[in-house]
Design a protein around this motif. Structure first.
Motif, PDB file in Angstrom:
ATOM      1  N   ASN B  14       0.822  -1.210   0.000  1.00 41.89           N
ATOM      2  CA  ASN B  14       0.000   0.000   0.000  1.00 41.89           C
ATOM      3  C   ASN B  14       0.851   1.254   0.000  1.00 41.89           C
ATOM      4  OD1 ASN B  14      -2.587  -0.894  -0.056  1.00 41.89           O
ATOM      5  ND2 ASN B  14      -2.727  -1.155   2.168  1.00 41.89           N
ATOM      6  N   GLU B  16       1.135   4.299   1.601  1.00 41.04           N
ATOM      7  CA  GLU B  16       0.530   4.877   2.813  1.00 41.04           C
ATOM      8  C   GLU B  16       0.746   6.375   2.848  1.00 41.04           C
ATOM      9  OE1 GLU B  16       1.474   2.936   6.466  1.00 41.04           O
ATOM     10  OE2 GLU B  16       0.160   1.284   5.920  1.00 41.04           O
ATOM     11  N   PHE B  20      -4.369   8.367   2.541  1.00 38.25           N
ATOM     12  CA  PHE B  20      -4.704   7.029   3.006  1.00 38.25           C
ATOM     13  C   PHE B  20      -4.749   6.987   4.522  1.00 38.25           C
ATOM     14  CE2 PHE B  20      -3.162   2.907   4.519  1.00 38.25           C
ATOM     15  CZ  PHE B  20      -4.112   2.082   3.973  1.00 38.25           C
ATOM     16  N   LEU B  21      -3.721   7.548   5.147  1.00 35.42           N
ATOM     17  CA  LEU B  21      -3.659   7.501   6.606  1.00 35.42           C
ATOM     18  C   LEU B  21      -4.831   8.253   7.218  1.00 35.42           C
ATOM     19  CD1 LEU B  21       0.154   7.826   7.304  1.00 35.42           C
ATOM     20  CD2 LEU B  21      -1.318   5.839   7.585  1.00 35.42           C
ATOM     21  N   GLU B  24      -7.858   6.044   7.000  1.00 32.84           N
ATOM     22  CA  GLU B  24      -7.787   4.925   7.936  1.00 32.84           C
ATOM     23  C   GLU B  24      -8.032   5.404   9.363  1.00 32.84           C
ATOM     24  OE1 GLU B  24      -6.859   1.442   7.370  1.00 32.84           O
ATOM     25  OE2 GLU B  24      -7.467   1.993   5.344  1.00 32.84           O
ATOM     26  N   ARG B  25      -7.494   6.577   9.675  1.00 34.17           N
ATOM     27  CA  ARG B  25      -7.629   7.064  11.048  1.00 34.17           C
ATOM     28  C   ARG B  25      -9.033   7.545  11.336  1.00 34.17           C
ATOM     29  NH1 ARG B  25      -1.733  10.044  10.744  1.00 34.17           N
ATOM     30  NH2 ARG B  25      -0.608   8.065  10.796  1.00 34.17           N
ATOM     31  N   MET B  27     -11.615   6.114  10.194  1.00 36.19           N
ATOM     32  CA  MET B  27     -12.529   4.972  10.216  1.00 36.19           C
ATOM     33  C   MET B  27     -12.641   4.383  11.620  1.00 36.19           C
ATOM     34  SD  MET B  27     -12.541   1.840   7.556  1.00 36.19           S
ATOM     35  CE  MET B  27     -11.840   2.781   6.241  1.00 36.19           C
ATOM     36  N   SER B  28     -13.858   4.079  12.007  1.00 38.07           N
ATOM     37  CA  SER B  28     -14.071   3.545  13.352  1.00 38.07           C
ATOM     38  C   SER B  28     -13.861   2.044  13.363  1.00 38.07           C
ATOM     39  CB  SER B  28     -15.495   3.842  13.795  1.00 38.07           C
ATOM     40  OG  SER B  28     -16.377   3.113  12.972  1.00 38.07           O
ATOM     41  N   HIS B  29     -13.879   1.518  14.542  1.00 39.00           N
ATOM     42  CA  HIS B  29     -13.800   0.074  14.711  1.00 39.00           C
ATOM     43  C   HIS B  29     -14.931  -0.596  13.927  1.00 39.00           C
ATOM     44  CE1 HIS B  29     -13.484  -3.444  17.749  1.00 39.00           C
ATOM     45  NE2 HIS B  29     -13.220  -3.803  16.525  1.00 39.00           N
ATOM     46  N   PHE B  32     -14.317  -0.919  10.250  1.00 39.35           N
ATOM     47  CA  PHE B  32     -13.482  -2.038   9.843  1.00 39.35           C
ATOM     48  C   PHE B  32     -14.269  -3.347   9.851  1.00 39.35           C
ATOM     49  CE2 PHE B  32     -10.034   0.911  10.915  1.00 39.35           C
ATOM     50  CZ  PHE B  32      -9.261   0.757   9.786  1.00 39.35           C
ATOM     51  N   TRP B 232      -0.074 -14.470   2.997  1.00 38.74           N
ATOM     52  CA  TRP B 232      -1.117 -15.224   3.632  1.00 38.74           C
ATOM     53  C   TRP B 232      -1.459 -14.669   4.992  1.00 38.74           C
ATOM     54  CZ3 TRP B 232      -1.077 -20.310   6.555  1.00 38.74           C
ATOM     55  CH2 TRP B 232      -2.288 -20.983   6.396  1.00 38.74           C
ATOM     56  N   ASN B 233      -2.707 -14.668   5.336  1.00 39.02           N
ATOM     57  CA  ASN B 233      -3.050 -14.564   6.743  1.00 39.02           C
ATOM     58  C   ASN B 233      -4.315 -15.358   6.995  1.00 39.02           C
ATOM     59  OD1 ASN B 233      -5.482 -12.936   6.987  1.00 39.02           O
ATOM     60  ND2 ASN B 233      -4.239 -11.280   6.171  1.00 39.02           N
ATOM     61  N   GLN B 234      -4.599 -15.549   8.264  1.00 36.86           N
ATOM     62  CA  GLN B 234      -5.599 -16.521   8.653  1.00 36.86           C
ATOM     63  C   GLN B 234      -7.001 -16.187   8.139  1.00 36.86           C
ATOM     64  OE1 GLN B 234      -5.371 -16.985  12.838  1.00 36.86           O
ATOM     65  NE2 GLN B 234      -5.574 -19.194  12.727  1.00 36.86           N
ATOM     66  N   TRP B 238      -9.550 -18.269   5.507  1.00 38.73           N
ATOM     67  CA  TRP B 238     -10.924 -18.689   5.754  1.00 38.73           C
ATOM     68  C   TRP B 238     -11.851 -18.155   4.684  1.00 38.73           C
ATOM     69  CZ3 TRP B 238     -11.730 -22.770   8.170  1.00 38.73           C
ATOM     70  CH2 TRP B 238     -10.943 -23.121   9.264  1.00 38.73           C
TER      71      TRP B 238
END
Lengths: 689, 689
Positions: B14, B16, B20-21, B24-25, B27-29, B32, B232-234, B238
């Motif tokens: 990305n 950044e 962008f920052l 992102e900042r 944006m609330s929980h 996301f 990869w991430n978990q 999924w």
């Protein structure tokens, strides 16, 4: 599980200093081929030894449990007629407690790290958190001995989890070509004596363990991938798969011989749930719906398990921390397990006719009529693996609903209480058993309601679905059973890891952490050394226990390298001082071999004597420092720092200003302390690493 | 496959920048969470649409092939009695050619990128090489249409490979919430309009494709992991698994309805080899030995395939590059396929009695007696999938050795010739078929030699082993069939990728490359911009076709950022000039949305008009540049640079000196040109990216 007390981090980034580069550049194409071959040989060995260990555990458990159940059964049969069954109960409880006591003593007094399944510890190791003694030979011995005792002692535990830890220890030992505990160095595989290489083999070992436990090589590979995917590459994956194949094959081969059917290779893993007829894999749509709806109770039970166990663990940490208390608790649980089981069997009046094909190995007649057996006993008077198999395969009508309901409840309580005891044991089988029990119960109820026997005929199918749901799982592919088991039980492991304040790095930084920059998360000021530094200062800094740093940027003003505590220790031990070198011409140049010999148990600084004269000498770090450490500017956002750190498996990340001067150092604990809580980002307090 | 002509790299890191920052900042929980939910929804949609496409292909192929074989069969039956079978041959050849012509015209004239299976292209995409038009809607349409024609046209191809490409296109379309081709923007999923996010969805799409093709969701996940594991991430895993499950379920659901068995869900994938009885999975040890020994001929045939096809590809690139020639070659191959098949059937006198249970759908009596059928016809007068199934399942004695030998040879030649034609088609099924044929042949021979009918009774088992070996594979787990198929066929793909000089990055740098440093591999001098730069200079640099750079470090002396060509283009288009901003107060601040709207088809610099006055203006890049690009010192070794580049999916890596001044830039082609040849490290010449 109290024993996850990290001291240090592992370094999965090679220190590419001059010595290393010289060695790599000297090595021919042929040399690299040779190394690659050795890696394959090691993986084969890991698989073979892991398979042998699994075989040993299996046979020992079977023998011991066999003796125990035979003795108790005879006793019960003897006293059923004359009365006085309380003697049988006492015999059973004493036998259980005795087995568990021996296992618990071994674990609690000799190697507490061998408690539990070891999966959290291996997760941490692969993540980069170094937990002392986790991959030692002694740990392996206690672990194997302990799991045999706990399973034979009738606890609500499985023998599969510990295989993962065992495989990892085997891998760590074999790949280094020596055992420090046994003071034996075979002088082979010296190239692999660093964290990066060792880690790859430990992944292979863990995979081999999974493979031996569940007879699923693919599952083993997936487990390793999940835990360490950021360092994945293709050849490594094939090696891991190779180790897994060899492991399951070895187990299969020897177990088949042991069972007197050499060549049949019908025991691919420690668990064997028997063969399902094809019906199970072809669900009709309504059953798919059932399948998904099963996840709800599975999830609720799982969450309940986690919550209760969380409080129990806190209680244990607070009050039951002395080894003798731990042993006594384990013995108490063993005795209670026997008592509850006995009471269940005693008060149950669920008699079933003895069939020809499904004769239970230790079927108890008890108060049933001749030609009948007590159905509760098939669930309780058995190793958990066998109980699961009965629940899956016994024909419709083998259990009545009340039996199953009571069994689920009782076993749930026992399993919650058991997990976290100071014994070596796994939690996979108990989860499966609870799921199988309520799944079968549900199947029976459903068949009663709908009363359409054709579709709902086989409650064993529901047992399977229930077991799967309990593990949030898809049942047919065992690899996914395992992967999902991880995802679910992980909640449990994560609880334990969190309780220990382990600096475990998750896959990504919390999403709302973009407003944090390297400047805020880094530790500063940083202790730096000069390229040519006074020995006295180095000794003083290393001896300072209040800071206890492990990595030091090297700076004449701007950053020009990074040197590790372990490297400095080796340099001090070999007294690589500038004055000395010039005075004695014959001074041997330090080689990579000297660092490898000291790996991984570098001596503490206190053990190295440096005289007052030597303190005035200088040490030239140029050759030994990593001249190109990764750096980031101060303004870098936390997710960006995190990504770099995690993807490369770093231990230290230097933060520099615009002029390339060192302003801070980011370590694992700086990153791991940010977690997403209920109200956004939370900062945790973590153990020092 | 000639169409792998990369223009650019993708940027999986990305940028950044401030915009962008800020976003992102802000944006609330909750925000996301919302994004995460959308990701799951998108993956579900991807799975659903991919499953539908697979369903469409399957039904269309079955219908068309059905019509064709019925027509030819009737014709043959008509002329068998009266003589004049050459008319049947002509009919067959003409039908084949007609189908293939239509498909080849679509591919050659309208979208050449749709040729082949598309797997190399998706591999490249996931690796970070941008191949134009590879994930467009038009490509998908031609691909699907093309594969239906090629399979219906009787070519020695499979319909499975193209599913992977199709899934990837679906994913790229759905995740962006718009189609540039259809000029339709749904104004949803705008957050995902960047390379990083798009790539994750494309992995999911490819996995869904694999899953639909082979009915193996786990295989799909493994495929995606293998191609893109460094990111990869978990949670991503999924989601990928979810897309795969939905895809195979959708296909299964609709195919079952189509086959008139709704609810039975018996068609999980495009291939369906039927059920093997349990014997196949329990080899006795000697058979394990056989199993491994089968890998040798499989490997030899595979290598031969690669070598011949390599020369053929070079021939094609040199002489058959005009679309009409390509179409004619495809038609020729189709006609020859029909001719060879016909000749085989005609000259074969391998008559087998018609059984009740194994009645072939298009069994030909030809010159056989009544109640018998021509066994060669079951191998040739069929879609390849059905032929494989016959080889696996027909009872012992269904084929005589000569038939199988000749068939293997003929089909091998046809498959080699077919692969690389300008048609949309996969190579998985032909490999499987060749393997099954010689495997069965081998089984028959073995049973003749040992004449112990009990063990060697089922040549179908050997067909399976042969097919597996042909794919260097373990047969039971289809996920591994696929993974290994990759590893093997990959040689083939790699040949094609290499011929195209694509800057494909492998897992690791060549082992003997430690003596190279960033200084040697980087491109220099680098064109840098100032933080506040003159518009005229930017336009001139971007218009310079001789350099055609895509990333520019931003420097007042020291490195303080990195800006991309695409970002500069958007800035120029919106005329974000300093003078303008101060003169017109109402000037709208540029937002991330403006960049997203332009993604991914940024206009070329030539289309942007900049007046002479504007050329004198200044542009402030501060807000738009990435202020924290990754940098490395000049002395960093190539493997270290490579690891950083690969692990983070970079496109540009800035090389700095001790003072943090820019001295060079490392791009994908700088790293990809080093390969390990026979005599050590080799430098390749690569296409400009």
């Amino acid at each position: 599980l109290e024993e996850i007390t990290p001291e240090e981090s592992l370094d999965y980034d090679n220190s590419e200093n001059q010595l290393f580069l010289e060695e790599e550049r000297r090595m021919s194409h042929m040399g690299f081929r040779c190394l690659e071959t050795r890696r394959w040989v090691i993986c084969g060995l890991i698989g073979f030894l892991t398979g042998l260990i699994a075989c040993l555990i299996d046979i020992a458990v079977e023998k011991l449990a066999g003796y125990k159940y035979s003795a108790v059964k005879q006793n019960i049969e003897k006293f059923t007629e004359f009365g006085g069954l309380s003697i049988s109960l006492i015999l059973w409880a004493v036998l259980n407690s005795a087995f568990v006591m021996v296992g618990a003593i071994a674990v609690a007094f000799f190697e507490p790290i061998a408690a539990g399944s070891g999966i959290p510890q291996i997760k941490c190791y692969l993540n980069g958190v170094k937990i002392p003694r986790v991959v030692r030979l002694k740990t392996l011995a206690i672990k194997v001995f302990g799991v045999i005792c706990s399973v034979a002692g009738g606890l609500a535990v499985g023998k599969e989890g510990p295989m993962i830890h065992s495989g990892a220890v085997v891998a760590a030992g074999v790949s280094q070509g020596r055992s420090t505990s046994l003071k034996k160095d075979f002088k082979i595989f010296e190239y692999f004596r660093r964290d990066t290489e060792k880690r790859d083999f430990v992944s292979a070992g863990a995979a081999a363990g999974v493979s031996a436990a569940f007879g699923a090589p693919v599952g083993g590979v997936l487990f390793s991938l999940e835990e360490g995917a950021s360092f994945w590459n293709q050849m490594l994956t094939w090696r891991i798969f190779f180790a897994s194949m060899i492991s399951t094959f070895t187990l299969n081969f020897f177990l088949s011989i042991y069972h007197g059917k050499p060549g049949e290779l019908s025991s691919p893993g420690l668990i064997n749930f028997g063969r399902f007829d094809s019906d199970v894999s072809s669900y009709i749509p309504f059953e798919s719906f059932i399948f998904f709806s099963f996840h709800f109770p599975g999830g609720v039970l799982g969450a309940l398990f986690n919550v209760i166990n969380y409080w129990l663990t806190i209680f244990r940490i607070r009050y039951i921390h002395r080894p003798c208390l731990q042993v006594m608790e384990a013995m108490l649980v063993a005795a209670v397990t026997a008592t509850i089981s006995f009471a269940m069997i005693y008060f149950s009046n669920d008699c079933q006719p003895l069939g020809q094909d499904n004769t239970e190995e230790y079927s108890l007649q008890l108060f049933c009529a001749d030609g009948e057996y007590n159905s509760m006993a098939t669930a309780f008077f058995n190793t958990p693996e066998r109980s699961v198999r009965s629940l899956f395969h016994n024909p419709p009508g083998s259990y009545n609903p009340l039996t199953l309901g009571v069994f689920t409840l009782a076993y749930f309580v026992l399993a919650v209480w058991t997990y976290g005891l100071t014994v070596s044991a796994g939690v996979f089988i108990p989860s499966l058993l609870i799921g199988a029990a309520w799944g079968r119960l549900f199947g029976i109820l459903l068949s009663t309601i709908t009363s359409s026997q054709s579709i709902w005929a086989d409650p064993g199918k529901y047992a399977l679905i229930g077991a799967a749901a309990q593990l949030v799982t898809h049942a047919c592919h065992l690899c996914f059973v395992l992967l999902e088991h991880e995802a679910h039980v992980c909640g449990l492991y994560d609880v334990h890891i969190k309780l220990q304040s382990v600096p475990f790095l998750h896959w990504e930084a919390p999403p709302t952490s973009h407003w944090l920059t390297a400047r805020e998360v880094m530790s500063s000021p940083v202790t730096c050394f000069n390229r040519v530094e006074k020995v006295g200062r180095i000794v003083d800094v290393l001896s300072n226990t209040s800071t206890n740093h492990n990595g030091f940027p090297v700076v004449p003003g701007k950053i020009c390298g990074l040197i590790l505590r372990s490297q400095l220790i080796v340099l001090l031990k070999h007294k690589v001082f500038v004055e000395r070198a010039s005075s004695r011409l014959s001074h041997r140049k330090l080689q990579l071999k000297d660092f490898r010999d000291a790996y991984p148990r570098f001596p503490p600084i206190q053990s190295i004597h440096v005289s007052q004269d030597e303190r005035e000498c200088m040490m030239d770090l140029t050759e030994f420092m990593n001249p190109t450490p990764y750096t980031v500017p101060q303004e870098t956002s936390l997710p960006r720092v995190f990504k770099l750190f995690r993807a490369l498996g770093l231990r230290h990340l230097v933060v520099v200003d615009n002029e390339n001067r060192v302003v801070g150092l980011v370590t694992r604990k700086d990153l791991a302390r940010y977690h997403l809580g209920k109200d956004g980002l939370e900062e945790l307090h973590l153990a020092q690493t």
